[in-house]
Design a protein around this motif. Structure first.
Motif, PDB file in Angstrom:
ATOM      1  N   ALA A  49       0.280  -1.983   7.073  1.00  0.00           N
ATOM      2  CA  ALA A  49       1.213  -2.039   5.944  1.00  0.00           C
ATOM      3  C   ALA A  49       1.831  -0.667   5.733  1.00  0.00           C
ATOM      4  O   ALA A  49       1.249   0.349   6.096  1.00  0.00           O
ATOM      5  CB  ALA A  49       0.489  -2.481   4.670  1.00  0.00           C
ATOM      6  N   THR A  58       8.294  -2.320   1.067  1.00  0.00           N
ATOM      7  CA  THR A  58       7.013  -2.539   1.725  1.00  0.00           C
ATOM      8  C   THR A  58       7.212  -3.391   2.972  1.00  0.00           C
ATOM      9  O   THR A  58       8.206  -4.114   3.089  1.00  0.00           O
ATOM     10  CB  THR A  58       5.991  -3.239   0.808  1.00  0.00           C
ATOM     11  OG1 THR A  58       6.507  -4.517   0.416  1.00  0.00           O
ATOM     12  CG2 THR A  58       5.675  -2.407  -0.427  1.00  0.00           C
ATOM     13  N   ASP A  59       6.272  -3.316   3.876  1.00  0.00           N
ATOM     14  CA  ASP A  59       6.293  -4.159   5.065  1.00  0.00           C
ATOM     15  C   ASP A  59       4.854  -4.343   5.529  1.00  0.00           C
ATOM     16  O   ASP A  59       4.005  -3.474   5.291  1.00  0.00           O
ATOM     17  CB  ASP A  59       7.137  -3.525   6.172  1.00  0.00           C
ATOM     18  CG  ASP A  59       7.427  -4.502   7.304  1.00  0.00           C
ATOM     19  OD1 ASP A  59       7.730  -4.040   8.422  1.00  0.00           O
ATOM     20  OD2 ASP A  59       7.339  -5.737   7.078  1.00  0.00           O
ATOM     21  N   TYR A  60       4.620  -5.467   6.183  1.00  0.00           N
ATOM     22  CA  TYR A  60       3.265  -5.808   6.621  1.00  0.00           C
ATOM     23  C   TYR A  60       3.304  -6.414   8.023  1.00  0.00           C
ATOM     24  O   TYR A  60       4.289  -7.042   8.414  1.00  0.00           O
ATOM     25  CB  TYR A  60       2.644  -6.843   5.679  1.00  0.00           C
ATOM     26  CG  TYR A  60       2.561  -6.416   4.235  1.00  0.00           C
ATOM     27  CD1 TYR A  60       3.621  -6.623   3.361  1.00  0.00           C
ATOM     28  CD2 TYR A  60       1.406  -5.799   3.745  1.00  0.00           C
ATOM     29  CE1 TYR A  60       3.548  -6.230   2.031  1.00  0.00           C
ATOM     30  CE2 TYR A  60       1.325  -5.409   2.416  1.00  0.00           C
ATOM     31  CZ  TYR A  60       2.400  -5.628   1.571  1.00  0.00           C
ATOM     32  OH  TYR A  60       2.308  -5.232   0.265  1.00  0.00           O
ATOM     33  N   ASP A  62       2.414  -9.349  10.442  1.00  0.00           N
ATOM     34  CA  ASP A  62       2.437 -10.778  10.111  1.00  0.00           C
ATOM     35  C   ASP A  62       1.058 -11.329   9.765  1.00  0.00           C
ATOM     36  O   ASP A  62       0.922 -12.192   8.880  1.00  0.00           O
ATOM     37  CB  ASP A  62       3.022 -11.576  11.275  1.00  0.00           C
ATOM     38  CG  ASP A  62       4.531 -11.422  11.382  1.00  0.00           C
ATOM     39  OD1 ASP A  62       5.083 -11.810  12.430  1.00  0.00           O
ATOM     40  OD2 ASP A  62       5.155 -10.922  10.425  1.00  0.00           O
ATOM     41  N   LYS A  65       0.273 -10.777   5.972  1.00  0.00           N
ATOM     42  CA  LYS A  65       1.251 -11.133   4.941  1.00  0.00           C
ATOM     43  C   LYS A  65       0.702 -12.249   4.054  1.00  0.00           C
ATOM     44  O   LYS A  65       0.153 -13.230   4.533  1.00  0.00           O
ATOM     45  CB  LYS A  65       2.562 -11.567   5.582  1.00  0.00           C
ATOM     46  CG  LYS A  65       3.379 -10.419   6.133  1.00  0.00           C
ATOM     47  CD  LYS A  65       4.687 -10.889   6.754  1.00  0.00           C
ATOM     48  CE  LYS A  65       5.475  -9.709   7.283  1.00  0.00           C
ATOM     49  NZ  LYS A  65       6.732 -10.123   7.965  1.00  0.00           N
ATOM     50  N   GLY A  66       0.848 -12.067   2.755  1.00  0.00           N
ATOM     51  CA  GLY A  66       0.341 -13.028   1.795  1.00  0.00           C
ATOM     52  C   GLY A  66      -1.110 -12.803   1.416  1.00  0.00           C
ATOM     53  O   GLY A  66      -1.602 -13.415   0.463  1.00  0.00           O
ATOM     54  N   THR A  69      -1.885  -6.390  -0.032  1.00  0.00           N
ATOM     55  CA  THR A  69      -0.819  -5.778  -0.825  1.00  0.00           C
ATOM     56  C   THR A  69      -0.997  -4.270  -0.834  1.00  0.00           C
ATOM     57  O   THR A  69      -2.065  -3.774  -1.213  1.00  0.00           O
ATOM     58  CB  THR A  69      -0.827  -6.294  -2.267  1.00  0.00           C
ATOM     59  OG1 THR A  69      -0.688  -7.720  -2.277  1.00  0.00           O
ATOM     60  CG2 THR A  69       0.329  -5.685  -3.058  1.00  0.00           C
ATOM     61  N   SER A 106       6.551   1.119  10.652  1.00  0.00           N
ATOM     62  CA  SER A 106       5.379   0.529  11.297  1.00  0.00           C
ATOM     63  C   SER A 106       4.942   1.325  12.519  1.00  0.00           C
ATOM     64  O   SER A 106       3.877   1.065  13.066  1.00  0.00           O
ATOM     65  CB  SER A 106       5.689  -0.915  11.699  1.00  0.00           C
ATOM     66  OG  SER A 106       6.771  -0.954  12.611  1.00  0.00           O
TER      67      SER A 106
END
Length: 124
Positions: A49, A58-60, A62, A65-66, A69, A106
């Motif tokens: 993340a 923000t980015d995560y 895959d 994700k969900g 945080t 990333s």
């Protein structure tokens, strides 16, 4: 000298939660991008993340994700990773990193400061 110190790792059962913290010292990192990476035994380091210096970006990866945080408190010079619904595949050493850019990244090459890591073990 910038120092990043991670904490909050541990052993948790699948489906459980952990919150990692990364406290920075030696420099105010409020204008730095921050990231979390992880490395499982026998595997390469993996991006998890990232968060921009404002916290609005923000980015995560895959796979989290969900469930995960990332957040930051610039007043405390600290970044967090809330991890919910943990899976055995999340077992790894987790590292935080800081890069002197304003965006989200990333690519580990964008980060110049790294912590020593905190271990997360998720049992099935």
């Amino acid at each position: 000298q910038v120092q990043l110190v991670e904490s909050g790792g541990g052993l948790v059962q699948a489906g459980g939660s952990l919150k990692l913290s990364c406290a920075a010292s030696g420099r105010n990192l409020s204008t730095y991008a921050m990231g979390w990476f992880r490395q499982a035994p026998g595997k390469e380091r993996e991006f998890v993340a990232t968060i921009s210096w404002t916290g609005r970006g923000t980015d995560y990866v895959d796979s989290v994700k969900g469930r995960f945080t990332i957040s930051r408190d610039n007043a405390k010079n600290t970044v967090y990773l809330q991890m919910n619904s943990l899976k055995p595949d999340d077992t790894a050493e987790y590292y935080c990193a800081a890069g002197r850019y304003s965006g989200i990244y990333s690519d580990h090459r964008m980060y110049e400061y790294w912590g020593q890591g905190t271990r997360v073990t998720v049992s099935s």
